[in-house]
Design an enzyme around this catalytic site. Structure first.
Site, short mmCIF file in Angstrom:
data_model
loop_
_atom_site.label_atom_id
_atom_site.label_comp_id
_atom_site.label_asym_id
_atom_site.label_seq_id
_atom_site.Cartn_x
_atom_site.Cartn_y
_atom_site.Cartn_z
N SER A 262 0.84 -1.20 0.00
CA SER A 262 0.00 0.00 0.00
C SER A 262 0.87 1.24 0.00
O SER A 262 2.08 1.17 0.24
CB SER A 262 -0.90 0.00 1.24
OG SER A 262 -0.12 0.31 2.38
N LYS A 263 0.21 2.37 -0.25
CA LYS A 263 0.95 3.63 -0.25
C LYS A 263 1.56 3.89 1.13
O LYS A 263 2.63 4.46 1.25
CB LYS A 263 -0.02 4.75 -0.63
CG LYS A 263 0.61 6.14 -0.56
CD LYS A 263 -0.26 7.16 -1.23
CE LYS A 263 -0.10 8.53 -0.61
NZ LYS A 263 1.26 8.90 -0.22
N ARG A 264 0.86 3.44 2.16
CA ARG A 264 1.37 3.65 3.52
C ARG A 264 2.71 2.95 3.76
O ARG A 264 3.55 3.44 4.47
CB ARG A 264 0.33 3.21 4.56
CG ARG A 264 -0.34 4.42 5.22
CD ARG A 264 -1.49 4.01 6.10
NE ARG A 264 -2.53 3.34 5.32
CZ ARG A 264 -3.13 2.22 5.68
NH1 ARG A 264 -2.79 1.62 6.81
NH2 ARG A 264 -4.07 1.69 4.92
N GLY A 266 4.99 2.58 1.56
CA GLY A 266 5.97 3.45 0.94
C GLY A 266 6.30 4.64 1.83
O GLY A 266 7.46 4.98 2.02
N ASP A 267 5.25 5.24 2.39
CA ASP A 267 5.46 6.41 3.27
C ASP A 267 6.28 6.01 4.49
O ASP A 267 7.19 6.72 4.92
CB ASP A 267 4.11 6.98 3.72
CG ASP A 267 3.34 7.58 2.56
OD1 ASP A 267 3.98 7.83 1.51
OD2 ASP A 267 2.12 7.77 2.68
#
Ligand code: GLU
Length: 505
Positions: A262-264, A266-267
């Site tokens: 998920s994008k999270r 990556g963050d």
């Protein structure tokens, strides 16, 4: 079945930036098309107007332009199966919805969202299907006149597909083999909504795949549950003999732990999940992209190609051309692929090494100039040659190489404590004298002379070199000492020695 020309498609919905998993899907479609002398179509699936995000379509096109993944036809590319934006194909879909209605394979449903909600809270696991459809408000339970009256009065309706129970549906998947599903578990999917005069994903997807003569559907695993319905729709339309073959690609999984990427992730771990930087038009939030983070498109392509597929050999570095011949969709894994972003960084490093000094210097030169340094291209290239094997990204070069262009103004405290001895100033003054007398200031010209002097004096080579490095670089790291002094030249080398002696004493 006669041999049809291979035609595949990448069909994103413009609901935001393209996820890196979508990039891999497009890449696999591209490789499959190329290796079969086929065609790749770019279709925009924008029938869900609520989720439409302005800018997303251009973003997707720009992403593939950057990556070098080329489409043969589609939105912005032209072709004779258009239009390629589903929102521009309303009339086409209407005709096909009507066909299913006329043949009794679909029916009108008037249940409001509130009624459906009530039903769901009243009946556990409620499903609109053969067992329940006769309790609902639709054209199977109401007479034709009543339905017509409601429509004439402008009441909103949907069209639902009539799934017959008791059937075994076979999905022929190039990765998963034959997947068999009982039709009983499917619901009567909505194919069309009068409210926006548009079909749903399922209908538009099938009609377009058929009209665009798609032979293979290669897409993410998350679409596998839709496949049985798609098979039924192909049959209902009488297109079974040109039904595409499916390939549902493995999910991309979190770098650590369970679940999908998920994008999270990556963050949290500091890597991009989008090909390009994305500026959210609503929130203004900026998400990082592979391009802006300094990745080479070739490295991203190479990295993604090996997430879910491997050549069965040790080879890891592939050009796009090599991937076209090596790729084999039937060898994709069924299990999800861990998104090892560190491997992506490794690939970028490999591509830095693979590229010529000239090419890297062309990227580095503007950074050097941007730091106020006026250097010839050739000298920038010399630095690249010495330093490129130490970085993963071009932007990492400047902090590592600035000393080549700018003399140190400070000396790293720790290094000074450890390496600048009481006698260092004296030794450096002597070294300056030795260097002064060297005519040929190349590495080969300096090295033997300095070595001889060190030996004659009985100095410790390490002491001399450490102090020399500190004087020229300002810290305790860097490439070979004579590479540095040769690059700086006699005048600059002596200047830096002099200054270190004065400052450090
Ligand atoms: N529009 C779907 C998506 O966003 C396409 C799925 C498919 O390829 O059938 O991925």
């Amino acid at each position: 079945m006669s041999e049809r020309k291979v035609r595949v498609r990448f069909a994103p919905s413009p609901t935001g930036p393209l996820h890196i998993g979508g990039v891999r899907t497009a890449l696999y479609n591209y490789l499959f098309a190329r290796q079969n002398n086929g065609e790749l179509v770019f279709r925009i699936e924008d029938t869900d107007s609520h989720r439409f995000v302005p800018g997303a379509e251009d973003y997707i096109i720009e992403s593939f332009r950057w990556l070098g993944i080329k489409f043969d036809e589609g939105v912005s590319f032209g072709g004779n199966h258009g239009p390629y934006r589903q929102s521009e194909r309303r009339n086409i879909y209407k005709k096909y919805v009507q066909q299913l209605l006329d043949e009794g394979k679909a029916y009108y449903a008037f249940d409001t969202p509130e009624e459906l909600e009530a039903k769901r809270s009243e009946v556990q696991n409620f499903q609109y299907d053969a067992h329940t459809r006769m309790q609902m408000r639709n054209s199977l339970t109401m007479d034709a006149a009543e339905c017509e009256r409601r429509m004439a009065e402008g009441e909103q309706f949907t069209v639902r597909f009539k799934v017959e129970p008791g059937r075994e549906i076979r999905v022929n998947d190039m990765i998963r083999g034959e997947v068999v599903i009982k039709s009983d578990i499917l619901d009567d999917k909505v194919l069309y909504k009068s409210a926006d005069e548009l079909p749903t994903y399922h209908l538009a997807n099938i009609v377009d795949d058929h009209l665009m003569e798609i032979t293979h559907v290669i897409r993410g695993e998350e679409w596998l549950p839709s496949a049985p319905l798609h098979v039924l729709l192909y049959e209902a339309f009488g297109w079974a003999d040109t039904m595409p073959r499916f390939a549902h690609l493995p999910l991309l999984l979190k770098p650590e732990g369970k679940g999908k990427l998920s994008k999270r992730d990556g963050d949290r771990l500091g890597f991009p999940v989008f090909p390009l930087e994305w500026h959210d038009p609503k929130t203004g939030e900026v998400s990082s992209g592979y391009r802006e983070s300094g990745y080479f498109p070739e490295a991203v392509v190479n990295f993604l190609a090996l997430l879910g597929w491997n050549p069965g050999t040790e080879q890891e570095l592939f050009t796009l051309e090599e991937l076209v011949s090596a790729f084999d969709i039937s060898k994709c894994s069924k299990a999800g692929a861990k998104f090892d972003y560190q491997k992506g960084i490794w690939f970028n490093h490999e591509y830095i090494l693979k590229k010529s000094d000239d090419e890297i210097a062309r990227l580095f030169a503007p950074i050097v100039a941007g730091n106020g340094v006026d250097e010839t291209f050739d000298r920038v290239k010399q630095v690249v040659h010495m330093m490129k094997d130490r970085v993963n990204f071009v932007h990492e070069l400047w902090p590592l190489c600035s000393f080549f262009f700018i003399a140190p103004t400070e000396y790293d405290e720790k290094t000074v404590k450890k390496r600048w001895k009481d006698y260092s100033a004296q030794q450096m003054a002597e070294l300056a004298g030795v260097l002064q007398g060297i005519e040929d200031f190349s590495v080969e010209g300096q090295e033997p002379v300095v070595m001889q002097w060190v030996e004659a004096k009985g100095y410790k080579l390490g002491d001399v070199m450490n102090a020399f490095r500190l004087a020229l670089v300002g810290i305790g790291k860097g490439p070979g000492m004579f590479d540095i002094s040769a690059f700086l030249g006699k005048e600059e080398t002596l200047k830096r020695l002099q200054r270190a002696i004065e400052v450090l004493k």
